[in-house]
Each structure stands twice: as structure tokens, then as C-alpha cells.
Design a protein around this motif. Structure first.
Motif, PDB file in Angstrom:
ATOM      1  N   LYS A 146       5.826   6.273   3.209  1.00  0.00           N
ATOM      2  CA  LYS A 146       4.705   7.211   3.359  1.00  0.00           C
ATOM      3  C   LYS A 146       3.963   7.383   2.034  1.00  0.00           C
ATOM      4  O   LYS A 146       2.719   7.350   1.985  1.00  0.00           O
ATOM      5  CB  LYS A 146       5.233   8.553   3.856  1.00  0.00           C
ATOM      6  CG  LYS A 146       4.192   9.659   3.975  1.00  0.00           C
ATOM      7  CD  LYS A 146       4.833  10.931   4.508  1.00  0.00           C
ATOM      8  CE  LYS A 146       3.846  12.089   4.513  1.00  0.00           C
ATOM      9  NZ  LYS A 146       3.465  12.532   3.159  1.00  0.00           N
TER      10      LYS A 146
ATOM     11  N   ASP B   3      -0.610   9.739  10.541  1.00  0.00           N
ATOM     12  CA  ASP B   3      -0.643   8.275  10.437  1.00  0.00           C
ATOM     13  C   ASP B   3       0.760   7.699  10.589  1.00  0.00           C
ATOM     14  O   ASP B   3       0.952   6.663  11.236  1.00  0.00           O
ATOM     15  CB  ASP B   3      -1.227   7.845   9.088  1.00  0.00           C
ATOM     16  CG  ASP B   3      -2.721   8.132   8.977  1.00  0.00           C
ATOM     17  OD1 ASP B   3      -3.381   8.176  10.028  1.00  0.00           O
ATOM     18  OD2 ASP B   3      -3.204   8.325   7.847  1.00  0.00           O
TER      19      ASP B   3
ATOM     20  N   GLU C 128       1.951  17.580  11.381  1.00  0.00           N
ATOM     21  CA  GLU C 128       0.688  17.465  10.650  1.00  0.00           C
ATOM     22  C   GLU C 128      -0.241  18.632  10.964  1.00  0.00           C
ATOM     23  O   GLU C 128      -0.909  19.169  10.084  1.00  0.00           O
ATOM     24  CB  GLU C 128       0.009  16.135  10.992  1.00  0.00           C
ATOM     25  CG  GLU C 128      -1.270  15.869  10.218  1.00  0.00           C
ATOM     26  CD  GLU C 128      -1.052  15.715   8.719  1.00  0.00           C
ATOM     27  OE1 GLU C 128      -1.994  15.996   7.958  1.00  0.00           O
ATOM     28  OE2 GLU C 128       0.058  15.313   8.306  1.00  0.00           O
TER      29      GLU C 128
ATOM     30  N   ASP D 110       0.346   5.814   0.999  1.00  0.00           N
ATOM     31  CA  ASP D 110      -0.536   6.983   0.927  1.00  0.00           C
ATOM     32  C   ASP D 110      -1.075   7.360   2.318  1.00  0.00           C
ATOM     33  O   ASP D 110      -2.294   7.453   2.535  1.00  0.00           O
ATOM     34  CB  ASP D 110      -1.700   6.708  -0.031  1.00  0.00           C
ATOM     35  CG  ASP D 110      -2.468   7.978  -0.377  1.00  0.00           C
ATOM     36  OD1 ASP D 110      -1.867   9.071  -0.278  1.00  0.00           O
ATOM     37  OD2 ASP D 110      -3.668   7.886  -0.720  1.00  0.00           O
TER      38      ASP D 110
ATOM     39  N   ASN E  18      -0.694  10.064   5.815  1.00  0.00           N
ATOM     40  CA  ASN E  18      -0.257  11.412   6.155  1.00  0.00           C
ATOM     41  C   ASN E  18       0.740  11.374   7.317  1.00  0.00           C
ATOM     42  O   ASN E  18       1.055  10.297   7.835  1.00  0.00           O
ATOM     43  CB  ASN E  18      -1.454  12.326   6.472  1.00  0.00           C
ATOM     44  CG  ASN E  18      -2.285  11.795   7.639  1.00  0.00           C
ATOM     45  OD1 ASN E  18      -1.748  11.211   8.591  1.00  0.00           O
ATOM     46  ND2 ASN E  18      -3.597  12.007   7.578  1.00  0.00           N
ATOM     47  N   LYS E  19       1.209  12.550   7.735  1.00  0.00           N
ATOM     48  CA  LYS E  19       2.239  12.602   8.778  1.00  0.00           C
ATOM     49  C   LYS E  19       1.715  12.086  10.115  1.00  0.00           C
ATOM     50  O   LYS E  19       2.452  11.463  10.877  1.00  0.00           O
ATOM     51  CB  LYS E  19       2.763  14.036   8.924  1.00  0.00           C
ATOM     52  CG  LYS E  19       3.481  14.580   7.700  1.00  0.00           C
ATOM     53  CD  LYS E  19       4.041  15.960   7.972  1.00  0.00           C
ATOM     54  CE  LYS E  19       4.687  16.561   6.717  1.00  0.00           C
ATOM     55  NZ  LYS E  19       3.669  16.946   5.707  1.00  0.00           N
TER      56      LYS E  19
END
Length: 382
Positions: free
Chosen positions: A38, A47, A352, A42, A44-45
């Protein structure tokens, strides 16, 4: 513990049990590096949740054709094929240079995992039929044993400092052991059955158990994928303890599965599932305390609570009258692993939009649902 002694004393039983261990070693080693992937890419949660959905998609793509592959190759050869495929696929996600390559790698890994999982459970079912020995629960205990080994290897993360190298070492060691053991199951084929026209009516008695499988395996997948991130971001655990939740969960999961056959024989299937649900509810309450030590202990209780549910489902699925064992196992795998793989994806989006705390509140609610289902099953005497 009789089934454990059986596995440890006879390579005919130890060989397929080691495949169970191998599958969780491959998957678990990937899982402990999810926070690193992660950060590296780079993303996010949300993704990450989409990437994990590609893993799920790979599994579900193989499910409809897995039984055909297994019947064509023979269950022993199909199991070995799965071992070889996983040895390659496990390396790819940690080597992914970008997000899209990660998604493709996870899809392939999911397909290989799905084939191996159905093949190895079918293999154990066939050996149980041939030898009139029960060791399915203990075999799943060896799956959890793989998680313990991964948990201990997580302490090497700061030392190795290279996720692909770590996975490569794991793959080579696991493959060598499988290569030495494959002769004990490679020749096995599924026994012919008197088939009936395929119909979901055949599986009607299993539908409520399918819900239990969805929830229990969904919880297992969530803890594997998100426990490290939860300890890091919510419980604020030091780096050396990030893998401890997974280790604690896997340890108690293993213990519960080695003891599960004997306990189930004494109190019955419905009561042991209800007891497991209550233990899991308590575990999630401790996780939600957000205290590092209590959270790790909570993951341990969750492992103990969910440990005995899935093996019994696979045994039932592999012995449905009029259905190939591989088809029955595929059905149970489809309901259970939809939870195992889709659960973490759903939790990713929830984490997220809200937080990981709300994700684990949802998991606790699902454990309560399992208890309610067992209550109604018990009242109906099923």
C-alpha cells in the motif's frame, strides 16, 4: 487429537495436510506485506480494496471449471498442479511495479489459490472415503499452522527488508517439501458416484450452513488482510507487533481445529458452532477496545471461535449424495470463499469512508448473526 496423530504418523495423510499449510504460507506471506505494498504504490484503502477484489475475481473465475479440471487430471495431479501454479503466482504481487500490475497479479494468484483449495479439500475427502478415516478438521488445522509460520516469519520483516526476497525464500522452501511428498497423493483419483441431475435442491439443507461459512470465512479473510493495518493505524502497535494479531489468530485457529473433531463429537455440531460464535463476539469486543494487547488477545479469541466451522462444511459438501465430491466442495467453497475474499473488499471501502473500527463493528455483527442462526437451527432440531 487422534486425527493429528494420524497425520503426523503417516505420510499418506501428512502429504495433503502439508498442501493446506503451503496455501496459507503463500497467502499469509503476501498478507503481512499488504501495508508495505500500500505504501510502496501510494494507494488508499479503497484502491487496495479494488485490488483485493481482483484476487476474489480470480477465485470465482476458477470455481465454475475447477471440478472439470480436477476430474480430468485426477484429484492428486490437480493438487500438484495447484502447488506448482501457486509457487509462481505467489511471487508476482510483491514484485508489481504499479497498481494495474498488482491487480493482474492478484487475479492470477486468486485463480491458483482457488484451484488448489478445491483440489486439496477434494483430495482429503477422497482419502477419507477410501480409508474410512476422518482428518478434514486436522487438515484445516495444518492450514492454520501455515499462518503461525507466517506470523513468526513476520518478525523477520525488519531484518530481510525485501518483500520479494522474503517470498522467494518461502516459495523455494515450501516447494521442495511438496516435491518430496507429492508421491503420496499424485496417483489418487476421485471415486465414481451415481450422479443425479445437478440441482440446487440437492444443497437445500446446506443453505443456512452456507451463510455461516460466508460469515466465518469472511471474518478469517478480514483478519488476515486487515489485522496488521488495524494494529498499526488504530491500536498504534509498534512495527515488531504488527504481525502479532495474525499470529495470535492463526495459533488459536490451529489449536481449535486440532481439537474440534473430539469436541464436536461430544456436544454436537450446532452447539459447537454457537459456542464458537460467542467466543468470536467476545474477541471482537476486545479488538474494538483499540488497546494493542487486548486487540491481539481479541484476534486470538476470534481464531478459536471460528476454527471449527469451515472443516465440517467441506466434509458435508464432499459427501452430498448424487454429486461428485469436487462439485460439492466447489459449492461450499463458493459460498464460504465469497465471504473470505469479498469480505475484505467490503471492509476496505467501509474503512476508507469511515474507519477500520466500523469495519470490525460489522464483523462483530456478523458473528452475532451466526449465533442467531444456530439458535434457530437448534430449536428446529437440525
Amino acid at each position: 487429537m487422534r486425527s493429528l496423530r494420524l497425520i503426523l504418523s503417516n505420510p499418506r495423510y501428512f502429504a495433503p495436510a502439508w498442501v493446506f499449510t503451503s496455501l496459507n504460507i503463500w497467502f499469509g506471506t503476501w498478507a503481512i506485506y499488504i501495508p508495505s505494498v500500500k505504501d510502496k504504490l501510494d494507494i488508499n484503502k479503497a484502491d487496495l480494496g479494488i485490488a483485493l477484489f481482483c484476487l476474489s475475481l480470480g477465485v470465482f473465475t476458477i470455481f465454475p471449471i475447477a471440478s472439470k479440471i480436477i476430474n480430468k487430471l485426477g484429484v492428486g495431479k490437480a493438487t500438484w498442479t495447484g502447488v506448482c501454479c501457486n509457487s509462481v503466482a505467489a511471487l508476482l504481487p510483491l514484485m508489481a511495479p504499479n497498481y494495474y500490475t498488482l491487480m493482474a497479479s492478484l487475479f492470477l494468484m486468486g485463480a491458483c489459490n482457488g484451484l488448489t483449495d478445491i483440489a486439496m479439500n477434494t483430495l482429503v475427502t477422497e482419502i477419507e472415503k477410501e480409508d474410512k478415516q476422518n482428518f478434514m478438521s486436522a487438515a484445516h488445522g495444518f492450514f492454520s499452522l501455515g499462518g503461525i509460520l507466517v506470523g513468526f516469519s513476520s518478525f523477520l520483516i525488519p531484518i530481510i527488508g525485501n518483500p520479494p526476497l522474503h517470498m522467494a525464500i518461502v516459495v523455494v522452501l515450501v516447494l521442495i517439501i511438496n516435491l518430496m511428498l507429492r508421491k503420496h497423493y499424485y496417483h489418487i483419483v476421485a471415486a465414481p458416484v451415481e450422479k443425479e441431475p445437478f440441482s440446487f435442491k440437492l444443497f437445500k439443507p446446506l443453505l443456512l450452513l452456507g451463510i455461516i461459512g460466508f460469515v466465518s470465512m469472511g471474518s478469517e479473510g478480514a483478519i488476515i488482510d486487515w489485522s496488521g493495518l488495524y494494529l498499526k493505524e488504530v491500536a498504534l502497535a509498534p512495527e515488531v507487533l504488527i504481525g502479532s494479531g495474525f499470529l495470535a489468530f492463526s495459533t488459536t485457529m490451529t489449536l481449535g481445529r486440532f481439537l474440534g473433531d473430539g469436541i464436536s463429537a461430544k456436544i454436537g455440531s450446532i452447539k459447537i458452532v454457537a459456542l464458537g460464535a460467542l467466543i468470536a463476539i467476545l474477541g471482537y469486543a476486545m479488538v474494538l477496545s483499540q488497546h494493542t494487547v487486548l486487540a491481539i488477545a481479541g484476534f486470538a479469541l476470534c481464531g478459536l471461535g471460528f476454527s471449527v466451522m469451515v472443516p465440517e462444511l467441506f466434509r458435508i459438501g464432499g459427501n452430498v449424495k448424487g454429486v461428485d465430491s469436487s462439485q460439492g466442495v466447489s459449492f461450499i467453497a463458493g459460498t464460504g470463499y465469497s465471504g473470505f475474499l469479498l469480505g475484505p473488499v467490503i471492509l476496505g471501502f467501509l474503512a476508507e469512508r469511515a474507519s477500520l473500527v466500523y469495519s470490525f463493528v460489522l464483523l462483530m455483527s456478523c458473528a452475532i448473526l451466526v449465533f442467531v442462526i444456530t439458535f434457530f437451527l437448534g430449536r428446529r432440531g437440525k
